[in-house]
Design a protein around this motif. Structure first.
Motif, PDB file in Angstrom:
ATOM      1  N   UNK A   1     -26.450  93.578  99.225  1.00 39.06           N
ATOM      2  CA  UNK A   1     -26.136  92.248  99.769  1.00 39.06           C
ATOM      3  C   UNK A   1     -27.382  91.424 100.076  1.00 39.06           C
ATOM      4  N   UNK A   2     -28.550  91.919  99.649  1.00 29.94           N
ATOM      5  CA  UNK A   2     -29.784  91.192  99.946  1.00 29.94           C
ATOM      6  C   UNK A   2     -30.615  90.950  98.685  1.00 29.94           C
ATOM      7  N   UNK A   3     -29.946  90.767  97.565  1.00 27.81           N
ATOM      8  CA  UNK A   3     -30.650  90.541  96.303  1.00 27.81           C
ATOM      9  C   UNK A   3     -31.145  89.090  96.255  1.00 27.81           C
ATOM     10  N   UNK A   4     -32.412  88.908  95.855  1.00 22.93           N
ATOM     11  CA  UNK A   4     -32.989  87.557  95.873  1.00 22.93           C
ATOM     12  C   UNK A   4     -33.449  87.070  94.499  1.00 22.93           C
ATOM     13  N   UNK A   5     -33.519  85.746  94.384  1.00 26.38           N
ATOM     14  CA  UNK A   5     -34.068  85.117  93.182  1.00 26.38           C
ATOM     15  C   UNK A   5     -35.593  85.208  93.257  1.00 26.38           C
ATOM     16  N   UNK A   6     -36.245  85.461  92.122  1.00 28.89           N
ATOM     17  CA  UNK A   6     -37.707  85.463  92.090  1.00 28.89           C
ATOM     18  C   UNK A   6     -38.208  84.030  91.954  1.00 28.89           C
ATOM     19  N   UNK A   7     -39.006  83.576  92.906  1.00 31.80           N
ATOM     20  CA  UNK A   7     -39.513  82.198  92.815  1.00 31.80           C
ATOM     21  C   UNK A   7     -40.958  82.171  92.331  1.00 31.80           C
ATOM     22  N   UNK A   8     -41.536  83.333  92.118  1.00 34.11           N
ATOM     23  CA  UNK A   8     -42.921  83.396  91.633  1.00 34.11           C
ATOM     24  C   UNK A   8     -42.918  84.025  90.239  1.00 34.11           C
ATOM     25  N   UNK A   9     -43.759  83.484  89.388  1.00 36.36           N
ATOM     26  CA  UNK A   9     -43.868  84.055  88.040  1.00 36.36           C
ATOM     27  C   UNK A   9     -42.659  83.760  87.188  1.00 36.36           C
ATOM     28  N   UNK A  10     -41.950  82.696  87.525  1.00 37.73           N
ATOM     29  CA  UNK A  10     -40.755  82.336  86.760  1.00 37.73           C
ATOM     30  C   UNK A  10     -40.810  80.849  86.442  1.00 37.73           C
TER      31      UNK A  10
ATOM     32  N   UNK B   1     -39.211  76.005  87.833  1.00 42.10           N
ATOM     33  CA  UNK B   1     -39.860  74.698  87.992  1.00 42.10           C
ATOM     34  C   UNK B   1     -40.415  74.502  89.393  1.00 42.10           C
ATOM     35  N   UNK B   2     -40.903  75.578  89.964  1.00 37.34           N
ATOM     36  CA  UNK B   2     -41.601  75.519  91.249  1.00 37.34           C
ATOM     37  C   UNK B   2     -42.995  76.077  90.991  1.00 37.34           C
ATOM     38  N   UNK B   3     -44.071  75.335  91.372  1.00 34.73           N
ATOM     39  CA  UNK B   3     -45.413  75.888  91.164  1.00 34.73           C
ATOM     40  C   UNK B   3     -45.555  77.236  91.872  1.00 34.73           C
ATOM     41  N   UNK B   4     -46.247  78.172  91.251  1.00 30.73           N
ATOM     42  CA  UNK B   4     -46.370  79.526  91.788  1.00 30.73           C
ATOM     43  C   UNK B   4     -46.805  79.544  93.252  1.00 30.73           C
ATOM     44  N   UNK B   5     -47.798  78.696  93.600  1.00 29.64           N
ATOM     45  CA  UNK B   5     -48.304  78.709  94.983  1.00 29.64           C
ATOM     46  C   UNK B   5     -47.230  78.297  95.979  1.00 29.64           C
ATOM     47  N   UNK B   6     -46.394  77.342  95.582  1.00 28.96           N
ATOM     48  CA  UNK B   6     -45.313  76.902  96.476  1.00 28.96           C
ATOM     49  C   UNK B   6     -44.213  77.970  96.506  1.00 28.96           C
ATOM     50  N   UNK B   7     -43.960  78.537  95.350  1.00 29.21           N
ATOM     51  CA  UNK B   7     -42.954  79.598  95.282  1.00 29.21           C
ATOM     52  C   UNK B   7     -43.305  80.795  96.140  1.00 29.21           C
TER      53      UNK B   7
ATOM     54  N   UNK C   1     -44.655  80.669  99.113  1.00 28.07           N
ATOM     55  CA  UNK C   1     -44.583  80.389 100.561  1.00 28.07           C
ATOM     56  C   UNK C   1     -43.460  81.203 101.201  1.00 28.07           C
ATOM     57  N   UNK C   2     -43.648  81.619 102.457  1.00 32.57           N
ATOM     58  CA  UNK C   2     -42.602  82.401 103.114  1.00 32.57           C
ATOM     59  C   UNK C   2     -41.276  81.637 103.126  1.00 32.57           C
ATOM     60  N   UNK C   3     -40.222  82.316 102.819  1.00 30.52           N
ATOM     61  CA  UNK C   3     -38.886  81.707 102.887  1.00 30.52           C
ATOM     62  C   UNK C   3     -38.431  81.023 101.608  1.00 30.52           C
ATOM     63  N   UNK C   4     -39.339  80.847 100.640  1.00 23.81           N
ATOM     64  CA  UNK C   4     -38.959  80.126  99.411  1.00 23.81           C
ATOM     65  C   UNK C   4     -37.900  80.896  98.616  1.00 23.81           C
TER      66      UNK C   4
END
Lengths: 105, 162
Positions: free
Chosen positions: B62-71, B75-81, B83-86
């Motif tokens: 129940x805690x599976x997350x989307x990867x916001x880095x390296x993807x 369309x989110x810059x890696x550095x912003x992706x 950030x905590x909570x992204x």
């Protein structure tokens, strides 16, 4: 498209055997199709599913997904697969005389 | 052969789907394909390996997350992706969208796929590597099996790796 004679009436079917016109369908045809698909007797539970699918189709324009059937028809997902072993979405919709449901779930 | 003389392709009657990733976007496609296969009356098996084991891990499911880095497709810059909570935010948004489309959360989806009669198995090498046991998994998992067992199970069908 092709035609077939069911319960003594000529009906129009698409390439996959689904009814072109759901209004041509009768309960006697459902019994014939079920028998041909290996379901010897349509039980009350089968009829609950078939009638629910037709109701959904005429209200919403598309048959319900298996998930919706499991949640709202009163027959669980597990039972749906026991009742219609060749895949409830496809097999039940065909026997219910409606087009194959759209949707991936 | 159809009436135009073309040989019509044979229908797929059995699929074995491997889920090897533990992100939301890595898990859903395999689940949707397995569920869809059963709905079409095909025989289906799911084999979870490496981080894909999170999809059947009782405490993590129940805690599976989307990867916001390296993807790049996020369309989110890696550095912003990074950030905590992204990742939590992106996951929350995606879950909301999927709920609207009537796609169940992973936990409920696994339960439903189990009910469709799809086989579910965990990869022995990965289970050993992560020091897990059958007790760590949701009850839909039938067994922990070796790669050889998997090929036996997959015999006569298509294998899909995700």
């Amino acid at each position: 498209m092709s035609t077939a004679t069911m319960a003594g009436v000529e009906v129009r079917l698409n390439d996959e055997g689904f009814f072109e016109d759901p209004n041509q369908w009768t309960e006697a045809m459902a019994v014939e199709m079920a028998t041909a698909d290996g379901i010897d007797t349509l039980t009350d539970q089968h009829w609950t599913v078939l009638k629910f699918m037709r109701k959904e189709f005429f209200e919403k324009g598309t048959g319900p997904t298996v998930r919706l059937l499991g949640k709202t028809s009163g027959v669980s997902v597990k039972d749906l697969y026991l009742l219609f072993p060749k895949g409830p979405a496809k097999m039940a919709a065909r026997i219910a005389g409606i087009p194959k449901p759209k949707g991936c779930i | 052969m159809d009436d135009t003389g073309k040989i019509s392709p044979e229908k797929i009657t059995k699929v074995s789907i491997i889920i090897s990733k533990g992100s939301l976007e890595g898990i859903y496609p395999g689940l949707i394909m397995a569920n869809g296969a059963r709905a079409e009356g095909m025989e289906a098996n799911l084999f979870f390996t490496f981080f894909g084991l999170d999809a059947i891990h009782a405490k993590r499911i129940d805690h599976i997350k989307v990867a916001t880095v390296g993807n790049p497709a996020m369309h989110i810059p890696t550095l912003i992706g990074s950030l905590p909570g992204m990742s939590a935010l992106a996951t929350h948004m995606m879950n909301k969208t999927m709920d609207k489309l009537d796609i169940p959360p992973i936990g409920e989806f696994i339960e439903m796929i189990g009910d469709t009669g799809c086989g579910m198995y965990a990869c022995k090498a990965s289970v050993d590597m992560f020091k897990l046991t059958k007790a760590d998994f949701v009850p839909q998992v039938q067994d922990i099996i070796t790669v050889g067992d998997f090929y036996d199970l997959a015999a006569g069908g298509q294998i899909i790796f995700t």
